[in-house]
Write a protein that holds these residues in place. Structure first.
Motif, short mmCIF file in Angstrom:
data_model
loop_
_atom_site.label_atom_id
_atom_site.label_comp_id
_atom_site.label_asym_id
_atom_site.label_seq_id
_atom_site.Cartn_x
_atom_site.Cartn_y
_atom_site.Cartn_z
N ARG A 80 0.75 -1.29 -0.16
CA ARG A 80 -0.08 -0.12 -0.08
C ARG A 80 0.92 1.23 -0.08
NH1 ARG A 80 -4.07 -1.88 4.56
NH2 ARG A 80 -5.40 -3.11 3.47
N ARG A 81 0.34 2.35 -0.77
CA ARG A 81 1.01 3.68 -0.75
C ARG A 81 1.23 4.05 0.88
NH1 ARG A 81 -2.00 7.54 -3.89
NH2 ARG A 81 -3.11 7.51 -1.93
N PRO A 82 2.45 4.12 1.41
CA PRO A 82 2.64 4.69 2.80
C PRO A 82 2.19 6.26 2.96
CG PRO A 82 4.79 4.70 1.55
CD PRO A 82 3.69 3.82 0.61
N ARG A 116 -1.83 9.68 10.90
CA ARG A 116 -1.36 9.00 9.77
C ARG A 116 -0.66 9.90 8.87
NH1 ARG A 116 -2.80 4.20 8.14
NH2 ARG A 116 -3.13 4.83 5.99
N ALA A 117 -1.15 11.08 8.88
CA ALA A 117 -0.44 12.35 7.93
C ALA A 117 1.06 12.65 8.65
CB ALA A 117 -1.30 13.08 7.59
N GLY A 118 1.03 12.64 9.99
CA GLY A 118 2.23 13.14 10.64
C GLY A 118 2.02 14.59 10.91
N ASP A 156 -6.81 1.95 1.05
CA ASP A 156 -7.87 0.75 0.71
C ASP A 156 -8.42 0.32 2.26
OD1 ASP A 156 -9.69 -0.86 -0.91
OD2 ASP A 156 -8.35 -2.56 -0.33
N GLY A 157 -7.41 0.34 3.20
CA GLY A 157 -7.82 -0.24 4.61
C GLY A 157 -8.33 0.93 5.53
N HIS A 158 -8.27 2.21 4.96
CA HIS A 158 -8.72 3.32 5.83
C HIS A 158 -9.44 4.19 4.94
CE1 HIS A 158 -4.90 1.72 7.63
NE2 HIS A 158 -5.37 2.06 8.68
N ARG A 159 -10.70 3.67 4.69
CA ARG A 159 -11.60 4.56 3.71
C ARG A 159 -12.32 5.86 4.22
NH1 ARG A 159 -13.36 1.72 -1.30
NH2 ARG A 159 -11.87 0.02 -1.67
N THR A 160 -12.43 5.58 5.71
CA THR A 160 -13.14 6.85 6.27
C THR A 160 -12.17 6.95 7.78
OG1 THR A 160 -14.53 5.11 7.76
CG2 THR A 160 -15.43 6.02 5.84
N LEU A 161 -11.97 8.04 8.02
CA LEU A 161 -11.02 8.62 9.32
C LEU A 161 -11.46 9.54 10.02
CD1 LEU A 161 -7.61 8.46 7.17
CD2 LEU A 161 -8.33 6.83 8.95
N THR A 162 -11.18 9.63 11.37
CA THR A 162 -11.57 10.62 12.07
C THR A 162 -10.45 11.76 12.00
OG1 THR A 162 -10.27 9.97 14.00
CG2 THR A 162 -12.42 9.33 13.87
N LEU A 163 -10.71 13.00 12.32
CA LEU A 163 -9.74 14.13 12.27
C LEU A 163 -8.43 13.67 13.01
CD1 LEU A 163 -8.84 16.96 11.23
CD2 LEU A 163 -9.88 17.77 13.35
N SER A 164 -8.48 13.08 14.02
CA SER A 164 -7.22 12.67 15.00
C SER A 164 -6.47 11.46 13.94
CB SER A 164 -7.70 12.25 16.11
OG SER A 164 -8.27 11.11 16.33
N ALA A 165 -7.22 10.68 13.26
CA ALA A 165 -6.42 9.69 12.57
C ALA A 165 -5.99 10.35 11.47
CB ALA A 165 -7.62 8.57 12.21
N ILE A 166 -6.55 11.11 11.04
CA ILE A 166 -5.70 11.81 9.62
C ILE A 166 -4.59 12.57 10.10
CG2 ILE A 166 -5.99 13.83 7.86
CD1 ILE A 166 -9.09 13.14 7.86
N ALA A 167 -4.65 13.23 11.32
CA ALA A 167 -3.42 13.89 11.69
C ALA A 167 -2.23 13.03 12.09
CB ALA A 167 -3.85 14.85 13.01
N ASP A 191 -3.33 11.51 1.57
CA ASP A 191 -2.54 10.14 1.53
C ASP A 191 -2.86 9.34 2.76
OD1 ASP A 191 -1.34 9.82 -1.01
OD2 ASP A 191 0.48 11.02 -0.72
N ALA A 192 -3.44 9.82 3.82
CA ALA A 192 -3.78 9.29 4.87
C ALA A 192 -4.84 8.30 4.59
CB ALA A 192 -4.43 10.20 6.26
N PHE A 193 -5.32 8.26 3.66
CA PHE A 193 -6.64 7.45 3.16
C PHE A 193 -6.12 6.34 2.35
CE2 PHE A 193 -8.73 11.13 4.18
CZ PHE A 193 -9.56 10.86 4.90
#
Length: 271
Positions: A11-13, A49-51, A36-47, A32-34
């Motif tokens: 998967r694309r890191p 995963r995106a660093g 195939d395994g993370h199709r929906t994310l919370t704001l904190s998860a986006i932050a 890029d935080a999204f």
């Protein structure tokens, strides 16, 4: 022979931030935080995963939602917006997919097997389309996913016609997926030369246990633009019978794409 640990699908890191990065780079890291395994994310998860700092992510996500690149669901989670899909329809792989669909459908009907169409994207094969019938080999890989180049039939075809620098990068440290994965770069290079001479590639259990695959190149005006493959279980009778319809489909698709602008997907012949 000892078992080999399974390797997760490529998967694309997520892109990680660094001091001084541009606003565009930070916005791309949020997208890029999204995957195939993370199709929906919370704001904190986006932050996470995106660093990105949460405050930065909050600002960027708001702007991306305003541009319809992200969409906020009623439950507060975020998903990729429709505008990303609209922009994706303009990409060369989309034109290739549309041109290929009738040929892929015919190939599925003729062989009764799963078929893949893939293009070269960096040191990986990007799946443009995957079709299967009710009696074909199941596969974990969907359009938009990636396959390794050194141990899949589509990957070997693309690698055989890739620029030398990309070939060297792909063979720098080939990963082992099964007990049958070939990881010796010298052996793989000999395989690639044989593929260029024969016009097709075959693999057996190199990427996934219990499966066999064969692939052939799809050529445009400037060279190989894609690889088309059939996938079958090792227990399937008459697997080699798929080679003739595969060759016919690859030739028909090659004739179809002559009028498409796919130069950005073409690699130079390997030395």
């Amino acid at each position: 022979m000892p078992s080999v640990p399974s390797v997760p699908p490529a998967r694309r890191p997520p892109i990680r931030t660094a001091p001084g990065r541009s606003a565009t780079s930070r916005a791309l890291s949020a997208l890029d935080a999204f995957d195939d395994g993370h199709r929906t994310l919370t704001l904190s998860a986006i932050a996470r995963r995106a660093g990105l700092p949460v405050a930065t992510a909050h600002r960027l996500v708001g702007e991306l939602c305003g541009a319809r690149l992200l969409h906020r669901r009623p439950d507060g989670r975020y998903e990729v917006g429709a505008r990303v899909w609209q922009l994706g329809l303009l990409a060369p792989p989309t034109s290739l997919r549309e041109a290929a669909l009738p040929h892929l459908q015919d190939l599925v009907i003729t062989t009764g097997r799963t078929v893949h169409l893939a293009v070269l994207e960096g040191p990986r094969a990007l799946i443009v389309e995957r079709l299967a019938s009710s009696r074909t080999q199941s596969t974990r890989h969907s359009p938009g996913g990636y396959l390794p180049l050194h141990c899949t039939a589509v990957g070997k075809v693309l690698l055989a016609h890739a620029p030398p620098a990309l070939c060297a990068e792909a063979l720098r440290a080939p990963a082992r997926y099964t007990d049958w994965t070939v990881t010796d770069p010298a052996v793989i290079r000999r395989q690639l030369a044989a593929i260029r001479a024969a016009g097709f590639a075959q693999t057996s259990q190199e990427h996934r246990r219990g499966t066999w695959s064969a692939a052939m190149p799809v050529t445009g005006p400037s060279g190989v633009v894609a690889a088309l493959s059939v996938l079958a279980p090792l227990t399937a009778p008459r697997r080699a019978d798929a080679l003739s319809p595969l060759a016919a489909a690859a030739a028909a698709l090659s004739a179809t794409v002559l009028d498409l602008d796919l130069d950005g997907m073409t690699g130079e012949p390997a030395s």
